[in-house]
Scaffold this motif. Structure first.
Motif, short mmCIF file in Angstrom:
data_model
loop_
_atom_site.label_atom_id
_atom_site.label_comp_id
_atom_site.label_asym_id
_atom_site.label_seq_id
_atom_site.Cartn_x
_atom_site.Cartn_y
_atom_site.Cartn_z
N LEU A 103 -28.67 -100.85 24.61
CA LEU A 103 -29.99 -101.00 24.02
C LEU A 103 -30.26 -99.99 22.92
CD1 LEU A 103 -32.47 -102.77 24.36
CD2 LEU A 103 -33.38 -101.09 25.94
N ALA A 104 -29.81 -98.75 23.14
CA ALA A 104 -30.10 -97.70 22.17
C ALA A 104 -29.16 -97.74 20.98
CB ALA A 104 -30.01 -96.34 22.84
N GLY A 105 -28.00 -98.34 21.13
CA GLY A 105 -27.03 -98.34 20.06
C GLY A 105 -26.53 -99.74 19.76
N LEU A 106 -25.34 -99.81 19.20
CA LEU A 106 -24.72 -101.09 18.87
C LEU A 106 -23.21 -100.89 18.88
CD1 LEU A 106 -25.00 -104.07 17.94
CD2 LEU A 106 -25.01 -103.20 15.58
N SER A 107 -22.56 -101.47 19.86
CA SER A 107 -21.11 -101.40 19.93
C SER A 107 -20.54 -102.79 19.67
CB SER A 107 -20.66 -100.91 21.31
OG SER A 107 -19.25 -100.88 21.38
N CYS A 108 -19.65 -102.87 18.69
CA CYS A 108 -19.11 -104.16 18.25
C CYS A 108 -17.67 -104.37 18.69
CB CYS A 108 -19.22 -104.27 16.73
SG CYS A 108 -20.92 -104.24 16.12
N SER A 109 -17.19 -103.55 19.61
CA SER A 109 -15.78 -103.66 20.02
C SER A 109 -15.47 -105.00 20.66
CB SER A 109 -15.44 -102.52 20.99
OG SER A 109 -16.28 -102.55 22.13
N ASP A 110 -16.47 -105.61 21.30
CA ASP A 110 -16.27 -106.92 21.92
C ASP A 110 -16.68 -108.08 21.02
OD1 ASP A 110 -15.34 -105.71 24.23
OD2 ASP A 110 -17.33 -105.63 25.15
N LEU B 154 -19.52 -97.55 11.67
CA LEU B 154 -19.99 -98.45 10.60
C LEU B 154 -21.17 -99.30 11.07
CD1 LEU B 154 -16.60 -99.66 9.06
CD2 LEU B 154 -18.22 -98.01 8.09
N ALA B 155 -21.17 -99.64 12.34
CA ALA B 155 -22.22 -100.52 12.85
C ALA B 155 -23.57 -99.81 13.00
CB ALA B 155 -21.80 -101.11 14.20
N LYS B 156 -23.56 -98.51 13.15
CA LYS B 156 -24.79 -97.80 13.51
C LYS B 156 -25.88 -97.91 12.45
CE LYS B 156 -23.26 -93.24 11.87
NZ LYS B 156 -22.89 -91.86 12.29
#
Length: 562
Positions: free
Chosen positions: A66-73, A81-83
């Motif tokens: 919720l607080a961040g964004l992880s695009c590994s999946d 780069l996603a932050k």
């Protein structure tokens, strides 16, 4: 009301006899008849609990950070780069807030609604309003089944074209995380309430079952379901966003609603003008009557009353029917007013932090943004090491506002003072022909979403509009289309980013480098604070993002905490 077909179905002698016998058994016979009914309900309950594990615990919902964004999946890019896409926050104390209205009811009550019939951003606006309203009323929110949406039916037969809101947002997780918001599917609602005989035709008083006893309406023409819901629920037709404001007191009880009505009369006695609040916003924590004056200035003189009849109703249904001019084409913050400034800001944070596009959509946009920045750095490694780019949203298509349909050479003349010659400019557009853009391409390095096929491989093309918005929101300078709700949401996301990044003017909610390309007086309207004004649905206003992180600690003293 519509839905006469339902009355014909119930009038069939076989159906009448069946329903009458069932009611007679329940009302007048004991023992086995009631036991059979309880067994039927138990079977339905068992079906609803099919997601519960053998240990009796509900399995965790799909997890996203919720607080961040992880695009590994989701096919990248890297977290670093996603932050830059992140404008939302994780505020655990906000998850515990429960509205004071209806929270102590011992009966489960529901809010159902019909999605707006317009484009996706009209649908989004209506959905935001319904979700915030469900929380404010302490009603379980029933999400519509997946269905086709206007302009989101590309490549039928090759990819999915029926969508639920869960396809665009993390609504399942939102429902799990918030103590004051319960979200269920239409199928669960129909199984729980309709198929157990708890819904009644409001005209005849008879038990009414869904058309053909259908409970799963995903991918099916929703018209019969809409007509059924209109017949078995309280459906307020006088709640018109253009003529009244829904006001919620900070305490439960009819006397507190009456106090808000008196407050509205006091405001009307010296009705405020919009001009009073231009560049003079009322503090977000000001007394309720001062905030109400700004909220209604120059536009609204009446309250939509959540009266005892509505509060007692088991199900409230909000319909969308253009022929009857029943439509919730409005922003949640323009239609809903909270006496408590803490709850008002909570609602705005809730929409910012939770009703944001899903990780899949955010990550696809992040890949495109990263690719554009790399392109810029490659073209100008010393002059633009950060890869800054500018952006446009140019609406052509079926847009009804003809005064915005400018030719590209006129758009260039209206915008060239804010852009650098040869700058890279991302263009979000519904216009397919590149020759139209030649007058702009002569001066700028234009890129479009279609130029990033590798970054968007395997992404449903019906998500491209949302990805366009996200990419455009990261432009150094942005030019939008006046009256476009698509552009409007880009401005709102830029507003969220401005607050998080504390850009110049953030305290007043102004947006530097954010313009309309029409070149008229509205061109630079975001450079100053503007209060709500008509037509308020076609643009966004600083009240939705300005200083909304105040009152987080004060919220703990308000409402019900679980």
């Amino acid at each position: 009301m519509t839905g006469n077909f339902l009355h014909h179905r119930l009038a069939d002698p076989h159906n009448v006899h069946k329903h009458a016998m069932r009611q007679f058994e329940m009302n007048h016979l004991g023992g086995h008849a009631k036991l059979d009914e309880q067994m039927k309900k138990q079977k339905i309950a068992t079906k609803l609990q099919s997601t519960v594990t053998d240990s009796g615990e509900k399995p965790p919902p799909p997890v996203h950070d919720l607080a961040g964004l992880s695009c590994s999946d989701h096919g990248g890019p890297s977290d670093d780069l996603a932050k830059e896409m992140i404008y939302w926050s994780d505020i655990p104390s906000d998850d515990k807030f429960v509205s004071p209205i209806g929270a102590n009811s011992d009966k489960r009550k529901y809010l159902t609604f019909e999605p707006d019939g317009g484009g996706f951003n009209n649908i989004r606006m209506s959905m935001e309003t319904m979700i915030v309203m469900a929380h404010a009323m302490s009603r379980t929110l029933v999400m519509p089944p997946s269905q086709g949406m206007y302009l989101l039916r590309k490549d039928r037969g090759k990819q999915r074209v029926h969508f639920s809101f869960d396809d665009f947002y993390h609504l399942e997780q939102v429902g799990y995380e918030h103590a004051g918001l319960h979200v269920i599917s239409m199928e669960e609602f129909l199984l729980t309430e309709a198929m157990t005989g708890n819904l009644f035709n409001t005209t005849t008083g008879d038990v009414a079952f869904p058309p053909n006893n259908q409970t799963n309406w995903d991918g099916i023409d929703p018209k019969p379901l809409k007509e059924y819901l209109r017949d078995v629920t309280l459906t307020p037709l006088n709640w018109n966003p253009g003529s009244c404001l829904v006001a919620f007191p900070s305490d439960d009880g009819q006397e507190h609603f009456a106090e808000l009505d008196e407050m509205m009369k006091e405001v009307n006695a010296n009705f405020p003008k919009v001009q009073e609040f231009i560049d003079k916003p009322v503090p977000v924590n000001a007394p309720a009557i001062e905030r109400l004056r700004e909220a209604v200035a120059g536009r609204i003189k009446n309250l939509c009353v959540y009266d005892e009849k509505m509060q007692d109703a088991s199900v409230i249904h909000f319909m969308c029917y253009h022929k009857m001019r029943v439509r919730f084409l409005t922003h949640f913050y323009a239609f809903l007013f909270f006496e408590s400034w803490e709850q008002d800001l909570w609602s705005k944070r809730f929409v910012r932090d939770h009703l944001r596009y899903s990780d899949e959509i955010q990550c696809a946009a992040a890949r495109v943004v990263a690719a554009i920045r790399e392109r810029v750095r490659r073209n100008d490694p010393t002059g633009n090491p950060n890869g800054d780019f500018d952006s446009f949203h140019i609406r052509r298509g079926d847009f009804q506002y003809k005064n915005t349909r400018l030719e590209a050479d006129q758009i260039y003349e209206n915008t060239k003072d804010k852009l650098q010659e040869k700058a890279t400019v991302f263009v979000a557009t519904d216009h397919q022909g590149k020759p139209f853009f030649k007058p702009l391409a002569d001066h700028f390095d234009l890129v479009f979403l279609k130029d990033f096929k590798e970054e968007l491989k395997d992404v449903n093309t019906n998500y491209f509009g949302m990805i366009d918005q996200l990419v455009a929101s990261r432009g150094r300078v942005f030019f939008g289309c006046y009256h476009s709700t698509f552009s409007g949401f880009i401005f709102r996301m830029r507003g969220y980013h401005s607050q998080k990044e504390k850009v110049e003017g953030w305290e007043h909610g102004v947006l530097p480098n954010s313009y309309y390309y029409s070149g008229k007086k509205e061109k630079a309207m975001y450079e100053s604070y503007g209060p709500l004004r008509t037509p308020y649905y076609s643009r966004e206003f600083p009240t939705s993002w300005r200083d909304i992180d105040q009152g987080i600690e004060e919220l703990s003293a308000l409402g019900v905490q679980i």
